[in-house]
Design a protein around this motif. Structure first.
Motif, PDB file in Angstrom:
ATOM      1  N   UNK A 182       0.837  -1.173   0.000  1.00  0.00           N
ATOM      2  CA  UNK A 182       0.000   0.000   0.000  1.00  0.00           C
ATOM      3  C   UNK A 182       0.889   1.246   0.000  1.00  0.00           C
ATOM      4  N   UNK A 183       0.663   2.119  -0.932  1.00  0.00           N
ATOM      5  CA  UNK A 183       1.465   3.331  -1.036  1.00  0.00           C
ATOM      6  C   UNK A 183       0.679   4.512  -0.492  1.00  0.00           C
ATOM      7  N   UNK A 184       1.396   5.448   0.025  1.00  0.00           N
ATOM      8  CA  UNK A 184       0.753   6.663   0.519  1.00  0.00           C
ATOM      9  C   UNK A 184       1.020   7.781  -0.477  1.00  0.00           C
ATOM     10  N   UNK A 185       0.046   8.614  -0.642  1.00  0.00           N
ATOM     11  CA  UNK A 185       0.200   9.730  -1.571  1.00  0.00           C
ATOM     12  C   UNK A 185       1.096  10.799  -0.934  1.00  0.00           C
ATOM     13  N   UNK A 186       1.683  11.645  -1.762  1.00  0.00           N
ATOM     14  CA  UNK A 186       2.514  12.731  -1.210  1.00  0.00           C
ATOM     15  C   UNK A 186       1.720  13.657  -0.290  1.00  0.00           C
ATOM     16  N   UNK A 187       0.437  13.840  -0.573  1.00  0.00           N
ATOM     17  CA  UNK A 187      -0.382  14.696   0.290  1.00  0.00           C
ATOM     18  C   UNK A 187      -0.583  14.075   1.661  1.00  0.00           C
ATOM     19  N   UNK A 188      -0.786  12.752   1.701  1.00  0.00           N
ATOM     20  CA  UNK A 188      -0.936  12.067   2.994  1.00  0.00           C
ATOM     21  C   UNK A 188       0.355  12.144   3.806  1.00  0.00           C
ATOM     22  N   UNK A 189       1.472  11.949   3.138  1.00  0.00           N
ATOM     23  CA  UNK A 189       2.757  12.013   3.817  1.00  0.00           C
ATOM     24  C   UNK A 189       3.013  13.414   4.357  1.00  0.00           C
ATOM     25  N   UNK A 190       2.691  14.421   3.571  1.00  0.00           N
ATOM     26  CA  UNK A 190       2.881  15.808   4.014  1.00  0.00           C
ATOM     27  C   UNK A 190       1.989  16.117   5.209  1.00  0.00           C
ATOM     28  N   UNK A 191       0.756  15.627   5.202  1.00  0.00           N
ATOM     29  CA  UNK A 191      -0.155  15.867   6.322  1.00  0.00           C
ATOM     30  C   UNK A 191       0.357  15.191   7.598  1.00  0.00           C
ATOM     31  N   UNK A 192       0.883  13.990   7.468  1.00  0.00           N
ATOM     32  CA  UNK A 192       1.422  13.286   8.635  1.00  0.00           C
ATOM     33  C   UNK A 192       2.647  14.002   9.194  1.00  0.00           C
ATOM     34  N   UNK A 193       3.513  14.465   8.300  1.00  0.00           N
ATOM     35  CA  UNK A 193       4.708  15.167   8.750  1.00  0.00           C
ATOM     36  C   UNK A 193       4.349  16.501   9.400  1.00  0.00           C
ATOM     37  N   UNK A 194       3.361  17.190   8.859  1.00  0.00           N
ATOM     38  CA  UNK A 194       2.913  18.437   9.460  1.00  0.00           C
ATOM     39  C   UNK A 194       2.365  18.186  10.867  1.00  0.00           C
ATOM     40  N   UNK A 195       1.604  17.103  11.035  1.00  0.00           N
ATOM     41  CA  UNK A 195       1.066  16.767  12.355  1.00  0.00           C
ATOM     42  C   UNK A 195       2.192  16.481  13.347  1.00  0.00           C
ATOM     43  N   UNK A 196       3.225  15.789  12.904  1.00  0.00           N
ATOM     44  CA  UNK A 196       4.358  15.490  13.787  1.00  0.00           C
ATOM     45  C   UNK A 196       5.070  16.780  14.193  1.00  0.00           C
ATOM     46  N   UNK A 197       5.241  17.701  13.246  1.00  0.00           N
ATOM     47  CA  UNK A 197       5.882  18.979  13.573  1.00  0.00           C
ATOM     48  C   UNK A 197       5.061  19.759  14.602  1.00  0.00           C
ATOM     49  N   UNK A 198       3.758  19.769  14.435  1.00  0.00           N
ATOM     50  CA  UNK A 198       2.911  20.502  15.377  1.00  0.00           C
ATOM     51  C   UNK A 198       2.889  19.834  16.754  1.00  0.00           C
ATOM     52  N   UNK A 199       2.909  18.514  16.798  1.00  0.00           N
ATOM     53  CA  UNK A 199       2.963  17.819  18.086  1.00  0.00           C
ATOM     54  C   UNK A 199       4.290  18.068  18.795  1.00  0.00           C
ATOM     55  N   UNK A 200       5.372  18.173  18.038  1.00  0.00           N
ATOM     56  CA  UNK A 200       6.667  18.488  18.647  1.00  0.00           C
ATOM     57  C   UNK A 200       6.629  19.883  19.267  1.00  0.00           C
TER      58      UNK A 200
END
Length: 77
Positions: A1-19
């Motif tokens: 299962x591949x993730x789209x670039x938009x999904x990956x960007x959203x996950x990374x943004x969430x990690x940055x905000x949680x940090x």
């Protein structure tokens, strides 16, 4: 299962905000400890522990998101 670039960007943004959020929470806890108004579960900690938590929280708030963003940056072509 591949993730789209938009999904990956959203996950990374969430990690940055949680940090950033966890860094801010650590700084607030440090201020409470330094002021001597510690909650019951942290009543045994000396105020000096607050200075350590403040330093860790500031690093986590400012440096960790920049480090992660630099690490996740797409390579230049």
């Amino acid at each position: 299962m591949t993730t789209s670039p938009d999904d990956l960007a959203a996950k990374r943004f969430a990690v940055l905000q949680l940090a950033r959020l966890s860094g801010a929470v650590l700084v607030l806890l440090a201020v409470v400890l330094i002021a001597g108004k510690a909650p019951a579960w942290a009543a045994g900690l000396p105020p000096e522990a607050g200075y350590t938590l403040a330093a860790i929280g500031l690093i986590e708030f400012y440096a960790l998101p920049r480090f992660l963003a630099r690490r996740w940056r797409s390579p230049r072509e």
